[in-house]
Motif scaffolding. Sequence first.
Motif, mmCIF file in Angstrom:
data_model
loop_
_atom_site.group_PDB
_atom_site.id
_atom_site.type_symbol
_atom_site.label_atom_id
_atom_site.label_comp_id
_atom_site.label_asym_id
_atom_site.label_seq_id
_atom_site.Cartn_x
_atom_site.Cartn_y
_atom_site.Cartn_z
ATOM 1 N N SER A 303 91.378 56.407 14.988
ATOM 2 C CA SER A 303 90.877 57.435 14.075
ATOM 3 C C SER A 303 91.780 57.665 12.873
ATOM 4 C CB SER A 303 90.691 58.749 14.840
ATOM 5 O OG SER A 303 91.913 59.161 15.426
ATOM 6 N N GLY A 304 92.801 56.819 12.716
ATOM 7 C CA GLY A 304 93.705 57.010 11.586
ATOM 8 C C GLY A 304 94.464 58.318 11.699
ATOM 9 N N TYR A 305 94.690 58.966 10.560
ATOM 10 C CA TYR A 305 95.442 60.219 10.535
ATOM 11 C C TYR A 305 94.530 61.443 10.562
ATOM 12 C CZ TYR A 305 98.955 56.951 8.777
ATOM 13 O OH TYR A 305 99.804 55.888 8.621
ATOM 14 N N TYR A 306 93.226 61.232 10.544
ATOM 15 C CA TYR A 306 92.296 62.327 10.331
ATOM 16 C C TYR A 306 92.348 63.417 11.394
ATOM 17 C CZ TYR A 306 90.132 59.556 6.635
ATOM 18 O OH TYR A 306 89.899 58.840 5.486
ATOM 19 N N LEU A 307 92.611 63.046 12.641
ATOM 20 C CA LEU A 307 92.619 64.028 13.725
ATOM 21 C C LEU A 307 94.026 64.505 14.055
ATOM 22 C CD1 LEU A 307 89.914 62.445 16.053
ATOM 23 C CD2 LEU A 307 89.634 64.121 14.218
ATOM 24 N N GLY A 308 94.956 64.229 13.155
ATOM 25 C CA GLY A 308 96.321 64.713 13.327
ATOM 26 C C GLY A 308 97.192 63.844 14.189
ATOM 27 N N GLN A 309 96.741 62.627 14.497
ATOM 28 C CA GLN A 309 97.542 61.715 15.322
ATOM 29 C C GLN A 309 98.705 61.133 14.524
ATOM 30 O OE1 GLN A 309 93.618 59.668 16.922
ATOM 31 N NE2 GLN A 309 95.406 58.874 18.006
ATOM 32 N N LYS A 310 99.774 60.853 15.208
ATOM 33 C CA LYS A 310 100.862 60.132 14.572
ATOM 34 C C LYS A 310 100.527 58.649 14.566
ATOM 35 C CE LYS A 310 103.608 59.500 18.787
ATOM 36 N NZ LYS A 310 104.912 59.733 19.435
ATOM 37 N N LEU A 311 101.132 57.912 13.647
ATOM 38 C CA LEU A 311 100.887 56.476 13.581
ATOM 39 C C LEU A 311 101.416 55.811 14.841
ATOM 40 C CD1 LEU A 311 99.875 54.130 11.867
ATOM 41 C CD2 LEU A 311 102.141 53.945 10.874
ATOM 42 N N GLY A 312 100.678 54.909 15.391
ATOM 43 C CA GLY A 312 101.120 54.246 16.606
ATOM 44 C C GLY A 312 100.027 53.441 17.274
ATOM 45 N N GLU A 313 98.822 53.468 16.696
ATOM 46 C CA GLU A 313 97.716 52.679 17.235
ATOM 47 C C GLU A 313 97.804 51.269 16.660
ATOM 48 O OE1 GLU A 313 95.295 53.348 19.363
ATOM 49 O OE2 GLU A 313 95.620 55.470 19.739
ATOM 50 N N TRP A 314 98.681 50.464 17.262
ATOM 51 C CA TRP A 314 98.939 49.123 16.730
ATOM 52 C C TRP A 314 97.999 48.092 17.331
ATOM 53 C CZ3 TRP A 314 101.767 49.941 12.732
ATOM 54 C CH2 TRP A 314 102.779 50.902 12.754
ATOM 55 N N SER A 315 97.722 47.056 16.563
ATOM 56 C CA SER A 315 96.915 45.948 17.044
ATOM 57 C C SER A 315 97.659 45.221 18.160
ATOM 58 C CB SER A 315 96.622 44.975 15.898
ATOM 59 O OG SER A 315 95.956 43.840 16.368
ATOM 60 N N LYS A 316 96.901 44.756 19.154
ATOM 61 C CA LYS A 316 97.497 44.051 20.292
ATOM 62 C C LYS A 316 97.535 42.538 20.087
ATOM 63 C CE LYS A 316 98.089 47.665 23.012
ATOM 64 N NZ LYS A 316 99.426 48.098 23.495
ATOM 65 N N GLY A 317 96.971 42.062 19.006
ATOM 66 C CA GLY A 317 96.956 40.623 18.766
ATOM 67 C C GLY A 317 96.630 40.320 17.323
ATOM 68 N N SER A 318 96.703 39.044 16.961
ATOM 69 C CA SER A 318 96.400 38.643 15.591
ATOM 70 C C SER A 318 94.904 38.405 15.436
ATOM 71 C CB SER A 318 97.160 37.370 15.226
ATOM 72 O OG SER A 318 96.762 36.317 16.080
ATOM 73 N N GLY A 319 94.429 38.527 14.216
ATOM 74 C CA GLY A 319 93.038 38.219 13.937
ATOM 75 C C GLY A 319 92.063 39.239 14.482
ATOM 76 N N SER A 320 90.821 38.791 14.664
ATOM 77 C CA SER A 320 89.731 39.689 15.008
ATOM 78 C C SER A 320 89.575 39.892 16.506
ATOM 79 C CB SER A 320 88.418 39.133 14.449
ATOM 80 O OG SER A 320 87.332 39.942 14.816
ATOM 81 N N HIS A 321 89.111 41.098 16.881
ATOM 82 C CA HIS A 321 88.765 41.415 18.260
ATOM 83 C C HIS A 321 87.255 41.478 18.431
ATOM 84 C CE1 HIS A 321 92.906 43.557 19.077
ATOM 85 N NE2 HIS A 321 93.029 42.346 18.569
ATOM 86 N N ALA A 322 86.514 40.910 17.503
ATOM 87 C CA ALA A 322 85.054 40.986 17.543
ATOM 88 C C ALA A 322 84.507 40.389 18.835
ATOM 89 C CB ALA A 322 84.451 40.253 16.345
ATOM 90 N N THR A 323 83.464 41.021 19.370
ATOM 91 C CA THR A 323 82.861 40.537 20.618
ATOM 92 C C THR A 323 81.867 39.409 20.363
ATOM 93 O OG1 THR A 323 81.139 42.239 20.500
ATOM 94 C CG2 THR A 323 83.148 42.769 21.734
ATOM 95 N N GLN A 324 81.545 39.169 19.087
ATOM 96 C CA GLN A 324 80.662 38.063 18.733
ATOM 97 C C GLN A 324 81.260 37.255 17.593
ATOM 98 O OE1 GLN A 324 76.799 39.698 17.734
ATOM 99 N NE2 GLN A 324 76.209 39.916 19.872
ATOM 100 N N LYS A 325 80.815 36.017 17.454
ATOM 101 C CA LYS A 325 81.220 35.198 16.319
ATOM 102 C C LYS A 325 80.037 34.326 15.893
ATOM 103 C CE LYS A 325 83.174 31.428 19.122
ATOM 104 N NZ LYS A 325 84.396 30.620 19.407
ATOM 105 N N LYS A 326 80.104 33.815 14.671
ATOM 106 C CA LYS A 326 79.021 32.958 14.181
ATOM 107 C C LYS A 326 79.459 31.503 14.227
ATOM 108 C CE LYS A 326 80.304 33.482 9.303
ATOM 109 N NZ LYS A 326 79.907 34.014 7.987
ATOM 110 N N VAL A 327 78.511 30.629 14.515
ATOM 111 C CA VAL A 327 78.749 29.188 14.561
ATOM 112 C C VAL A 327 77.799 28.535 13.557
ATOM 113 C CG1 VAL A 327 78.655 27.108 15.968
ATOM 114 C CG2 VAL A 327 79.439 29.255 16.983
ATOM 115 N N TYR A 328 78.344 27.758 12.647
ATOM 116 C CA TYR A 328 77.522 27.120 11.622
ATOM 117 C C TYR A 328 76.564 26.102 12.235
ATOM 118 C CZ TYR A 328 76.189 24.405 7.491
ATOM 119 O OH TYR A 328 75.478 23.755 6.517
ATOM 120 N N ILE A 329 75.297 26.213 11.848
ATOM 121 C CA ILE A 329 74.276 25.299 12.353
ATOM 122 C C ILE A 329 73.785 24.348 11.268
ATOM 123 C CG2 ILE A 329 71.949 25.124 13.335
ATOM 124 C CD1 ILE A 329 73.976 26.140 15.318
#
Length: 414
Positions: A303-329
């Motif tokens: 939620s970023g800083y909007y709800l008064g949280q301190k910074l600390g929500e770091w990404s756990k890995g590189s790149g995207s965490h998307a649950t889907q991806k596209k494959v060129y046909i």
Amino acid sequence: MQKIELMAPAGNFESLQAALDNGADSVYFGVEQLNMRARASINFTLDDLEEISKRCQAKNVRTYLTLNTIIYDHDLSIVKTLVKRAKEANITAVIAMDQAVIAVARELGMEVHISTQINITNIETVKFYAMFADTMVLSRELSLRQVKHITEQIEKEQIKGPSGRLVEIEIFGHGALCMAVSGKCYMSLHSHNSSANRGACKQNCRKKYTVIDQETGFEMELDNEYIMSPKDLCTIDFLDQVADAGIKVLKIEGRGRAPEYVARVIKCYRDAIDSVENGTYDKNKVIGWMQELEKVYNRGFWSGYYLGQKLGEWSKGSGSHATQKKVYIGKGVHFYPKAKIGEFKIEAYDLSLGDTLLITGPTTGAKEFELKEMLVNDQALEKGTKGDSITIPLDFRVRPSDKLYKIVENKVEA
């Protein structure tokens, strides 16, 4: 509670059309080099301004030209040319941080929006820039409580911009967050002589780093987190609170993202904003929107800083965490308007009935649908493979420049 304007990113014509097709109220884009995505190979050119304006005016969508980098003396002639051409093309406004750009736009009679790079954090700064601008993007580091205080003071003190209307406040609603204060970072400049403040960030912060004790040589990784790469901002699960803060414009990040990203994110936020306005916003809808947003590029959400949280929500890995991806046909070949059938050439992989397909193109935008019927080399088959020619019934026109993809599940590490 005023009506919220949904502002979409447009890095190219595919994304622009995707934004228009999915309910954006406004779009922002860069031209040539003086914008914060200058290194992207998909920036528009000066000659594209008329087409951008034409498409958006047809749908009553506002257009914002980003000219929000640091400006040097040798840039001033380019600035004047860009703003002049934007004015001639009936572009709605210029997004600026440098006083030179603000001055040029004001001189030419163009509406000015203040960029987040100026870092507005209080009502007195709002008053100052109200002499030049009608809309201001607040610092990304403010809480919703601080945002609401500013919007209430604007109303109370009747702070108006050059148009004579009350100053409107814009905030970021979804997408990538930078570790630096409102995007002001010199890490890329120091390491690669490539300035983030000139739109040429190398995104060093998105990499994984090891901390070394200089005295002992002891090395460690901090909890396996990418400690300078925040998760992506997402406000859809507390959008009712965002609306209550009195903002006018909700900006979606993503000028470097694919058109299907723009299509899905704008559609979700369009539905969410409309639900807040008509009183049907609820937790069940939020769950559905979150599942949709997780399908496209993301680094995880917070939620970023909007709800008064301190910074600390770091990404756990590189790149995207998307649950889907596209494959060129493959690519578009022809469209038969009377029969409403699109013809495609399969150039890679295969597809089958029941697959989810995505078609993208400069005029098409991003169209996603389930493949329910097709002809493969003029025969009704359930599967097509590389080299085959296929025809598909479609309710929209496709063109030879269009690309065909298959959407597949993407395994994401926990």
